[in-house]
Design an enzyme around this catalytic site. Structure first.
Site, PDB file in Angstrom:
ATOM      1  CE  LYS A   1      -4.411   0.704   0.316  1.00 40.60           C
ATOM      2  NZ  LYS A   1      -5.432  -0.009  -0.225  1.00 40.60           N
TER       3      LYS A   1
HETATM    4  N1  GLU Z   1      -7.272  -0.211  -3.423  1.00 37.77           N
HETATM    5  C1  GLU Z   1      -7.797  -1.376  -3.548  1.00 37.77           C
HETATM    6  C2  GLU Z   1      -8.092  -2.185  -2.545  1.00 37.77           C
HETATM    7  O1  GLU Z   1      -7.778  -1.687  -1.418  1.00 37.77           O
HETATM    8  C3  GLU Z   1      -7.168  -2.008  -5.063  1.00 37.77           C
HETATM    9  C4  GLU Z   1      -5.894  -2.327  -4.928  1.00 37.77           C
HETATM   10  C5  GLU Z   1      -5.478  -2.883  -6.101  1.00 37.77           C
HETATM   11  O2  GLU Z   1      -6.051  -3.128  -7.093  1.00 37.77           O
HETATM   12  O3  GLU Z   1      -4.241  -3.366  -6.271  1.00 37.77           O
HETATM   13  O4  GLU Z   1      -8.190  -3.240  -2.857  1.00 37.77           O
END
Ligand code: GLU
Length: 420
Positions: free
Chosen positions: A106
């Protein structure tokens, strides 16, 4: 922030519970309790008025045991390293629950993008990517959208990375515009996945006849979810955003609200509903509404021990990451609320990200219908596995999802072994 609202502590509490249930080997447990790599960066940009400002940014690789690190990038005033670590941990569990070959990551920048111009956001994005360049790559860490980052931001990420490489690398990021190798479905994938999971839960619990829904958040996830559920015959009786909440006990006209929102009209000017302007009050009314399904689709720590008791919904579907604290979760279970956990409910986004990355690495694009079909297959398979385990072991869906994920992670750690 009370300790109850420390997202990483909350992540660890749920992880520890699964570890105990699985009688997990202590070394593997210790390994899973830590992020493997964290990077803090100073993101300096010149603003449109000539002022120079430095923002705190982070990128966390929770672990890459099952494959390259994967996770979104968040721009928000409340971003912290601790929150980013928790979100990367949740990504790790999420990818393992739905069994896609990724680890968890993240990123975040502490800023308020609603107060920044398009060019400022572009400069922030490019500088941030430059700062985290050593960490990212199509085979090691693939960013994606999250709160307040969209396909435009993903396009700048793709461009910045490609410039440094000297050639186009679409597979560096997912959630891109279609013209740059983005998936036809990614924009609505999280909302779609939540809708599929919600429908499955209704079948499972035998709730029929136009179930009623209340949704917190009308961003990328909440807006598409509301649209899909409306089209499936659900009655959406309340929707809140940071600018207040719209309510109608006979069901909101979601297609019109959706249009109004994407036409960038002021939220409060949508007519014909009961509108509560104060966000706190709007969310209170939303959480207390007498509905079949409550969907938090905003940020973490929304349902805590302070308000869990006043929730009247039969089912809670977590579209946001970490919206319920462990204490609140306990209260909800005691009250008999059926909770579909975030790591399963909102996995549609990362599942379609995975398809996008697969298509980009093969330079072969799938038709929209195929992406939708495979999204449904992957998320429903995970739902069935979690639901089966939950019934067999008489545990909650959350415990079952974590047990499923931790088992897969533990197996992968055992196979790879501890180096050196
Ligand atoms: N931000 C999204 C999540 O929390 C998607 C992350 C992604 O597609 O890598 O799942």
């Amino acid at each position: 922030m009370s300790t109850e609202e420390d997202p990483f502590e909350n992540f660890l509490e749920t992880l520890d519970e699964a570890a105990e249930r699985l009688n997990l080997e202590p070394n593997i447990h210790a390994f899973l309790r830590r992020p493997m790599r964290t990077l803090s960066v100073a993101v300096g940009i010149v603003h449109d008025n000539g002022e120079y400002n430095i923002y705190d940014g982070y990128r966390v690789h929770y672990n890459d045991i099952r494959g390259p690190c994967k996770g979104g990038l968040r721009y928000h005033p409340s971003v912290t390293l601790n929150e980013t670590i928790a979100l990367a941990g949740w990504m790790t569990i999420k990818c393992a629950v739905v069994d896609i070959p990724y680890g968890g990551a993240k990123g975040g920048v502490k800023c308020d993008p609603t107060k920044m111009s398009r060019t400022e956001i572009e400069r922030l994005t490019r500088r941030y990517i430059y700062m985290i360049l050593p960490l990212i790559g199509p085979e090691k860490d693939i960013p994606a959208p999250d709160v307040y980052t969209d396909e435009r931001v993903m396009a700048w990420i793709m461009d910045t990375y490609s410039i440094f490489k000297g050639y186009a690398v679409p597979e560096i990021v997912t959630g891109k515009p279609i013209e740059l190798g983005g998936s036809l479905v990614r924009k609505y994938a999280t909302g779609k996945g939540v809708a599929v999971v919600t429908q499955k839960t209704m079948e499972h619990l035998g709730i029929r006849n136009h179930p009623t829904v209340a949704i917190q958040g009308f961003g990328n996830v909440g807006s598409w979810l509301a649209k899909f559920l409306y089209e499936m015959g659900y009655k959406v009786i309340g929707v809140t955003s940071v600018d207040g909440g719209h309510f109608d006990k006979n069901g909101l006209n979601i297609p019109q609200l959706f249009q109004h929102f994407y036409d960038e009209q002021p939220w409060s000017e949508f007519k014909g509903t009961d509108f509560i302007e104060d966000v706190g009050e709007a969310n209170k009314a939303l959480f207390e509404s007498d509905v079949d399904i409550l969907v938090p689709a905003a940020l973490e720590d929304q349902i805590t021990e302070r308000n869990a008791n006043s929730i009247n919904a039969k089912v809670l579907v977590e579209a946001a990451n970490g919206p319920t604290t462990p204490n609140a979760d306990w209260i909800l279970n005691e009250k008999g609320v059926f909770v579909v956990p975030d790591v399963l409910a909102n996995a549609g986004g990362v599942i379609v990200s995975y398809f996008e990355w697969v298509q980009d690495t093969q330079a072969y694009l799938w038709p929209e219908a195929q992406v939708n079909k495979e999204l449904e297959a992957v998320i429903l398979k995970a739902y069935n596995e979690v639901s089966h385990l939950s019934k067999k072991e008489e545990i909650t869906m959350r415990s079952a999802a974590y047990c499923q994920a931790v088992e897969r992670l533990a197996k992968a750690i055992q196979l790879r072994g501890f180096f050196p």
